[in-house]
Design an enzyme around this catalytic site. Structure first.
Site, short mmCIF file in Angstrom:
data_model
loop_
_atom_site.label_atom_id
_atom_site.label_comp_id
_atom_site.label_asym_id
_atom_site.label_seq_id
_atom_site.Cartn_x
_atom_site.Cartn_y
_atom_site.Cartn_z
N HIS A 102 10.04 -0.43 8.21
CA HIS A 102 9.16 -1.57 8.43
C HIS A 102 9.14 -2.50 7.22
O HIS A 102 9.52 -3.66 7.29
CB HIS A 102 7.73 -1.09 8.69
CG HIS A 102 7.57 -0.18 9.86
ND1 HIS A 102 7.77 -0.58 11.15
CD2 HIS A 102 7.21 1.13 9.93
CE1 HIS A 102 7.53 0.42 11.98
NE2 HIS A 102 7.20 1.48 11.26
N ASP A 103 8.64 -1.98 6.10
CA ASP A 103 8.38 -2.84 4.95
C ASP A 103 9.65 -3.39 4.29
O ASP A 103 9.66 -4.56 3.85
CB ASP A 103 7.51 -2.10 3.93
CG ASP A 103 6.11 -1.83 4.48
OD1 ASP A 103 5.69 -2.53 5.41
OD2 ASP A 103 5.45 -0.90 3.97
N ASP A 109 6.82 1.05 1.91
CA ASP A 109 6.53 0.08 0.84
C ASP A 109 7.37 0.42 -0.39
O ASP A 109 7.96 -0.47 -1.02
CB ASP A 109 5.06 0.16 0.41
CG ASP A 109 4.09 -0.09 1.53
OD1 ASP A 109 3.55 -1.19 1.63
OD2 ASP A 109 3.86 0.84 2.33
N PHE A 162 -0.50 -1.39 12.60
CA PHE A 162 -1.43 -0.85 11.60
C PHE A 162 -1.92 -1.90 10.59
O PHE A 162 -3.13 -2.04 10.38
CB PHE A 162 -0.76 0.32 10.86
CG PHE A 162 -1.61 0.94 9.79
CD1 PHE A 162 -2.64 1.80 10.10
CD2 PHE A 162 -1.38 0.66 8.45
CE1 PHE A 162 -3.44 2.38 9.12
CE2 PHE A 162 -2.16 1.22 7.45
CZ PHE A 162 -3.20 2.08 7.78
N ASN A 163 -1.02 -2.61 9.93
CA ASN A 163 -1.44 -3.51 8.84
C ASN A 163 -2.40 -4.60 9.33
O ASN A 163 -3.33 -4.99 8.60
CB ASN A 163 -0.23 -4.19 8.18
CG ASN A 163 0.59 -3.22 7.36
OD1 ASN A 163 0.10 -2.16 6.96
ND2 ASN A 163 1.85 -3.56 7.13
N ASN A 197 -2.48 2.48 3.79
CA ASN A 197 -1.97 3.83 4.08
C ASN A 197 -2.87 4.90 3.47
O ASN A 197 -3.00 6.00 4.01
CB ASN A 197 -0.54 3.98 3.55
CG ASN A 197 0.45 3.20 4.38
OD1 ASN A 197 0.31 3.12 5.60
ND2 ASN A 197 1.45 2.62 3.74
N THR A 246 3.23 -6.13 2.28
CA THR A 246 3.67 -5.00 3.11
C THR A 246 2.53 -4.04 3.45
O THR A 246 2.77 -2.88 3.81
CB THR A 246 4.83 -4.23 2.43
OG1 THR A 246 4.39 -3.78 1.14
CG2 THR A 246 6.06 -5.09 2.30
N ASP A 293 0.84 -1.21 0.00
CA ASP A 293 0.00 0.00 0.00
C ASP A 293 0.87 1.26 0.00
O ASP A 293 0.81 2.05 0.93
CB ASP A 293 -0.94 -0.01 1.22
CG ASP A 293 -0.20 -0.09 2.55
OD1 ASP A 293 0.98 -0.49 2.58
OD2 ASP A 293 -0.80 0.27 3.59
C1 BDR Z 1 3.13 -0.43 8.51
O1 BDR Z 1 2.09 0.53 8.42
C2 BDR Z 1 2.25 1.33 7.28
O2 BDR Z 1 1.99 2.67 7.58
C3 BDR Z 1 3.65 1.11 6.77
O3 BDR Z 1 3.68 1.21 5.36
C4 BDR Z 1 3.97 -0.29 7.24
O4 BDR Z 1 3.57 -1.27 6.31
C5 BDR Z 1 3.90 -0.19 9.78
O5 BDR Z 1 3.06 -0.37 10.88
CA CA Z 2 2.95 -0.65 4.05
#
Ligand code: BDR
Ligand code: CA
Length: 316
Positions: free
Chosen positions: A241-242, A19, A168-169, A43, A127, A14
């Site tokens: 993160h990704d 990402d 979040f994801n 996102n 991701t 996203d």
């Molecule tokens: C995840 O949340 C999104 O905002 C980032 O792209 C990442 O995949 C981190 O928590």
């Molecule tokens: Ca992401």
């Protein structure tokens, strides 16, 4: 370097700054045969993340089929993250307009087509919220065994970032995450346990800035934008993160990885979206995920910086 066979992958995400950097890394590493790109609502809205995906692919010269994913999570309403990624989902430097269109087919159909036609089993690099992957598993159970594994960024065994318990994801689509984690497909999980340690520091931004190639010129500005939010809440650098979900496939030796049985909490007053590990083997289940817990931060940063430099050379 020995002539290793490339890993066939689908990039599902996203974009989103991290990402986008994950895809920059995947393409430049030369270690993958990228079969397709599919987009997730996360996102930002699916329209925005798809537009961003096409712009990122255009920027890095990744000409593979791109398909728009599910408009919303399986059972819940969409949730976006403009505080982190901006209103466009990828705020910051100007990007090239897409040089090509998304496929007429949706993400689930594209996943099915490329997985069915691939000679080797395919790895999905997820991701964003895992809506597409879950929808694919529901729609095409006959292709489940054609997935080598799912390398995903999401969750956190010990912590959350959107609520105290949830990342979040996973929080955006916990029902999808539950389907994926219970699918039996091998999972490589880059949760917050590791991704919060995979920091790119301002001194690393400068190393990327100094490269002066068309992609590095954008990446350091993405990092600056992404870091702005994180600096405001006390981070020493930008958490990648990704990119962890990609780097762990190329350089597992720089990570600490342990197998656990992980369950997804899909409801609850306080813990919706939590990834709950069976630390002590109390559930009687065999592990369903290889969970990444730690990283050699310096090695990670050096590898990322070196790989982005490839865009100034002849691409693999
Ligand atoms: C995840 O949340 C999104 O905002 C980032 O792209 C990442 O995949 C981190 O928590
Ligand atoms: Ca992401």
């Amino acid at each position: 370097m020995p002539n290793r066979k490339k890993i066939p992958i689908i990039l599902d995400g996203d974009p989103g700054h991290d990402d986008a950097i994950a895809w920059v890394l995947a393409h430049a590493s030369g270690r993958f045969h990228i079969l397709a790109v599919t987009t997730a609502a996360g996102n930002q809205t699916i329209e925005k993340t798809t537009y961003n995906a096409l712009r990122v692919c255009t920027l890095i010269g990744l000409h593979v089929p791109v398909a728009k994913g599910c408009r919303k999570p399986l059972l819940t309403e969409p949730m976006n993250a403009p505080s982190v990624h901006g209103e466009s989902g990828l705020d910051g430097p100007a990007l090239p307009e897409p040089a090509f269109d998304a496929q007429p087919e949706g993400a689930v159909e594209l996943m099915a087509r490329v997985i069915r036609n691939s000679e080797d089993k395919v790895t999905i690099v997820s991701t964003g919220p895992m809506t597409n992957t879950a929808a694919f598993l529901l729609a095409h159970p006959e292709l489940k065994d054609r997935i080598e594994r799912i390398s995903m960024m999401g969750g956190g065994l010990a912590l959350g970032n959107w609520t105290p318990a949830a990342e979040f994801n996973i929080l955006v689509d916990p029902d999808a995450a539950k389907i994926v984690f219970e699918s039996g497909v091998p999972i490589l999980m880059a949760g917050l346990d590791v991704t919060e340690k995979a920091l790119i520091l301002p001194e690393d931004f400068e190393r990327i800035r100094a490269q002066h190639n068309p992609v590095s010129d954008i990446v350091w500005q993405w990092l600056e934008f992404f870091y702005r939010f994180h600096r405001s809440i006390g981070y020493a650098g930008a958490p990648m993160h990704d990119p962890c979900a990609v780097m762990a496939l190329i350089h597992p030796e720089i990570f600490t990885i342990r197998d656990y049985y992980v369950q997804i909490e899909t409801c609850g007053d306080y813990c919706k979206g939590a990834t709950v590990p069976d630390w002590y083997g109390l559930s009687g289940h065999v592990p369903n995920a290889s969970c990444i817990l730690d990283v050699d931060r310096k090695a990670f940063a050096d590898l990322l910086v070196e790989t982005i430099a490839v865009y100034g050379e002849k691409m693999p």
